[in-house]
Design an enzyme around this catalytic site. Structure first.
Site, PDB file in Angstrom:
ATOM      1  N   CYS A  89      73.521  -0.716  49.377  1.00 59.04           N
ATOM      2  CA  CYS A  89      73.438   0.404  48.434  1.00 59.04           C
ATOM      3  C   CYS A  89      74.514   1.423  48.785  1.00 59.04           C
ATOM      4  O   CYS A  89      75.168   1.337  49.827  1.00 59.04           O
ATOM      5  CB  CYS A  89      72.054   1.054  48.479  1.00 59.04           C
ATOM      6  SG  CYS A  89      71.673   1.878  50.036  1.00 59.04           S
ATOM      7  N   CYS A  94      72.658 -34.606  42.209  1.00 63.48           N
ATOM      8  CA  CYS A  94      73.819 -34.599  43.113  1.00 63.48           C
ATOM      9  C   CYS A  94      73.832 -33.337  43.965  1.00 63.48           C
ATOM     10  O   CYS A  94      74.109 -33.374  45.167  1.00 63.48           O
ATOM     11  CB  CYS A  94      75.111 -34.685  42.301  1.00 63.48           C
ATOM     12  SG  CYS A  94      75.226 -36.092  41.191  1.00 63.48           S
ATOM     13  N   ASP A 103      78.362   6.422  28.130  1.00 64.06           N
ATOM     14  CA  ASP A 103      78.950   7.659  28.614  1.00 64.06           C
ATOM     15  C   ASP A 103      79.974   8.093  27.567  1.00 64.06           C
ATOM     16  O   ASP A 103      80.445   7.281  26.773  1.00 64.06           O
ATOM     17  CB  ASP A 103      79.624   7.425  29.963  1.00 64.06           C
ATOM     18  CG  ASP A 103      80.340   8.668  30.466  1.00 64.06           C
ATOM     19  OD1 ASP A 103      79.712   9.737  30.470  1.00 64.06           O
ATOM     20  OD2 ASP A 103      81.524   8.564  30.813  1.00 64.06           O
TER      21      ASP A 103
END
Length: 839
Positions: free
Chosen positions: A21, A93, A481
């Site tokens: 973080c 596989c 924004d």
């Protein structure tokens, strides 16, 4: 951990998994910042790594590790290798390769990705090395690609296995003709209660020739203790031969081998789009060394070297143009179809095409760290981000295969014990054994993710994983924004209103001269606009900044001012009563100090539409009408004048992206709700939102308040946040899908965003959600259709309604081809280009 020598010191990349973080990153960075000899620290919590550059004469790596551990974070002593395993093209596989690698001492984590034919291995370099990893994969029966040129997908049809399969198919056909058509089937041998005919021998040889690769893979499955399709098919072939059913054994061996070839071909075609992305960067570069041109491998180009790029060539590395100009096609990176003009000091990206002219580019990154290289790496890693549907399928498959295998055994064994015909029930059990393999629905999601993510990358949209592709397709709300996202983030002059006999060039000349010494963004915008118009510069003396209100300076011996309306009100100007008169059909404004009229531009004339009459002519109210109208449109107003005369009004605003309104309209038409989250003031925010058609506006928000707004929006459904990738990092992290703008060349955006739009272009946003919705439908269709077909076949096999051939052709080969082909349709999804001709 990796290390490289640089001129400024040694760069070391350390794995710190617990640094996950921003707070952790700050703590690690703070612990290293004060260490003598440490030159730079670049923590990257998204990848759990920290890159440290240090002076080896002052500090060593052990001390760097010690500082990180002192901050409370363990440094992981591990390296990661990515191996190319082209033959690993199904879930079975992948499980086998994973089992082989897990058994190697020192291996900590294995991440097989059959969709791209790669396996990522994290290991302790003190306990093992890359050579042992390669040996383990090859011991499991899979070749590791050495990185040479990729073969065409069609090469599979001429491989050794293909030749054996075609030979086996021919023998099977001969046997079928002799067995079922009215032609002689000569007896070869008779004895021990069995008659060996030509057809019997043909079936036996067909099973042997086509079945050898199957049996070999089955052997590796036994070694790795993996209950997979190869083991099931091997058991079926050997079991059929053991009970004298050569036709069934041959049918199983041939059809399954054909299915494997078709699956390899279709998967290779699905991977080809990723290879095309990797091939965008040239393998060589022309550099100038010791005054001579040399062609060298692109990996040998050092940072700071001059790279020469001629017309029609691709730029081999990221860099800055130092000489020359040219139109450059950056569509391989940004998805932008219109070439951009590149000249001195402009950035260019590896993979871009120089269309005309000649460029000398100074390398700013080595080949492996170019924007294109990072995009390819992130696209390859996208398969590791598993979707919820993949997790569900993995849990389902873990139960499905054992249960169906048990059912097959019971079907073959129980009825004969009760007196039913052995051969009939053995064949039914064998059929159910074929159906037990979950390959088709296990591969259904990864191949769709690879196809969708690679298609997006080719069009300038980087999606970091399947779960983000899936989440974007379920998005209900998109939060934007404002600054740098819906707008360009760069201020520009929008209105120029000259007064008192001045023209626009006079007004701009005064404004630019006054603002040229200021570093304020508004000042830079005015200066840039004047320079673009070629306005003559003026001599400036006695410049002074009037804090919070504007600036003052002497221009050609006369004191001039530029600033807020309040500055001029304080100087005694009556801005509420600016006179207007008619002069030759043009509206003009008279200031209080002079009655000379000045022309108005077409833009400015709209501001005078509310002019009123008085005894001296027409007038407007700048304070309560003109200036508020400009401010209501989100513009900042600058007045320019002397102590005696108001020379005019200049309005500056952050310009709206030309494609923003189109993008919002397209999202709305798709049923996605839009809203604006901005730290800007309410009036400016609503002005921009009104222009774009966004009704829901949240203004004056701090970063933590944006996060809270995202959490509130989640009550309405899945939320995507679109921002610049840096300033909006908390909100991007809080949203279900974080979309960063203009990520090309921006490490932070590439590392932290869930989705990155490589160009500053909102027109790719509707494409992202359209592609994601299509991908979600494809994945859903693939999963449920393959499950449905398997369920029907599993129910019909014990009843004798499904033959061995049908089980292979429909349940295995057919569904694998179907889900792969359906996924490949995503490669054809192209972004819609807005028509901005009228914008």
């Amino acid at each position: 951990m990796s290390e490289s020598e640089r001129e400024e010191g040694v760069e070391v990349r350390l794995r710190v998994p617990e640094m996950d973080c921003a707070s952790c990153a700050t703590k690690v960075e703070g612990s290293l910042d004060g260490t003598p000899g440490v030159e730079s620290v670049d923590p990257r919590p998204a990848s759990g790594t920290v890159v440290v550059t240090y002076d080896p004469a002052a500090v060593d790596e052990a001390a760097v590790r010690g500082r990180i551990e002192a901050a409370g974070y363990a440094v992981q002593d591990a390296e990661t290798a990515t191996l190319s395993v082209p033959d690993m093209d199904c879930a079975s596989c992948a499980t086998k390769v994973e089992g082989a690698l897990t058994g190697v001492a020192g291996v900590r984590e294995v991440d097989p990705r059959p969709g791209s034919g790669r396996v990522s291995v994290t290991y302790d370099p003190d306990a093992t090395d890359r050579g042992r990893l390669v040996a383990a994969v090859e011991a499991a029966g899979y070749a590791v690609d050495d990185g040479g040129a990729a073969e065409s997908p069609h090469a599979v049809w001429t491989s050794r296995r293909a030749i054996g399969t075609w030979l086996g198919a021919g023998l099977l056909l001969v046997g079928l003709v002799l067995e079922f058509l009215p032609v002689p089937d000569p007896l070869l041998v008779a004895g021990f209660g069995r008659e060996v005919t030509v057809s019997w021998l043909a079936f036996l040889l067909a099973a042997a020739v086509a079945g050898v690769p199957v049996l070999r893979n089955g052997y590796y499955s036994v070694r790795t203790r993996n209950l997979d399709i190869d083991l099931l098919m091997s058991a079926g072939i050997l079991g059929a031969l053991a009970v004298d059913l050569p036709l069934e054994a041959a049918t199983l061996a041939v059809l399954f081998s054909v299915a494997e070839l078709l699956e390899a071909f279709s998967m290779d075609r699905a991977r080809s789009s990723l290879r095309e992305l990797m091939d965008l960067s040239p393998e060589t570069a022309t550099v100038r060394r010791d005054g001579k041109e040399q062609v060298i491998p692109v990996d040998d180009v050092a940072v700071g070297e001059r790279v020469l790029v001629r017309p029609g060539e691709r730029v081999p590395i990221d860099g800055v143009v130092r000489e020359g100009t040219s139109a450059v096609d950056e569509s391989p990176i940004t998805g932008e179809s219109v070439p951009v003009e590149a000249g001195p000091d402009d950035e260019v990206y590896a993979g871009s095409i120089v269309e005309e002219g000649y460029l000398e580019v100074e390398a700013t990154a080595v080949a492996g760290e170019s924007t294109l290289a990072r995009v390819v790496e992130l696209v390859e890693d996208a398969e590791a981000e598993r979707t919820e549907r993949e997790r569900f399928i993995d849990r389902f498959a873990a139960w499905y295969t054992p249960i169906v295998v048990i059912g097959a055994i019971l079907t073959a064994a129980v009825p004969p014990l009760l007196g039913a015909p052995f051969e009939r029930w053995f064949v039914r059990g064998l059929t159910l054994l074929v159906i037990a393999c979950p390959c088709a629905f296990v591969i259904s999601t990864p191949v769709s993710v690879v196809s969708g993510v690679t298609s997006a990358a080719r069009n300038g949209v980087l999606i970091k994983g399947g779960r983000y592709l899936e989440a974007a397709g379920e998005t209900d709300v998109v939060a934007f924004d404002k600054t740098g996202t819906l707008t360009t983030g760069e201020l520009g002059v929008t209105d120029v209103v000259p007064l008192n006999g001045n023209d626009e060039d006079d007004l701009l000349g005064c404004a630019a001269a006054l603002e040229r010494r200021s570093e304020h963004p508004i000042a830079r915008a005015i200066v840039a606009h004047a320079d673009d118009r070629g306005v003559d510069d003026r001599t400036v003396e006695a410049f002074e900044n009037i804090t919070g209100r504007g600036v003052r300076a002497d221009l050609d011996g006369t004191t001039h001012y530029a600033g807020k309306p309040g500055l001029f009100e304080g100087m005694g100007f009556d801005l509420e009563h600016a006179h207007v008169r008619t002069d030759g059909g043009r509206l003009t404004i008279e200031g209080d100090a002079d009655d000379a009229g000045g022309r108005l531009t077409d833009e400015g004339s709209d501001l005078l539409s509310a002019a009123a009459d008085c005894e001296h002519g027409a007038y407007v109210d700048l304070v309560d009408d003109v200036v508020p109208r400009l401010q209501a449109e989100g513009k900042t107003v600058v007045l320019v004048g002397t102590e005696d005369e108001l020379e005019g009004v200049v309005a500056v605003a952050d310009t709206v992206r030309p494609e923003a309104a189109w993008a919002v309209e397209r999202l709305t038409s798709m049923g996605v709700r839009t809203r604006m989250l901005t730290g800007d003031n309410e009036r400016t925010a609503r002005a921009i939102a009104g222009e774009l058609g966004i009704d829901d506006v949240r203004a004056d928000l701090l970063p933590e308040e944006k996060v809270e707004a995202i959490r509130e929006a989640e009550a309405e459904g899945t939320v995507a946040m679109v921002g610049d990738g840096v300033n909006d990092a908390p909100a991007l992290a809080a949203a279900t899908v974080g979309v960063a703008m203009g990520a090309a060349g921006t490490d932070a955006a590439l590392e932290t965003a869930d989705v990155a739009l490589m160009a500053d272009d909102l027109s790719r946003l509707p494409y992202l959600f359209d592609l994601s919705r299509r991908a979600t439908r494809v994945i859903r269709t693939n999963v449920w259709s393959s499950l449905g077909v398997k369920a029907l076949l599993a129910a019909g096999a014990p009843l004798g309604l499904v033959s061995v051939a049908a089980a292979v052709v429909v349940g295995d080969m057919g569904m694998s081809l179907a889900v792969t082909g359906n996924a490949m349709r995503l490669a054809g999804v192209e972004p819609e280009e807005p028509d901005l001709a009228d914008g």
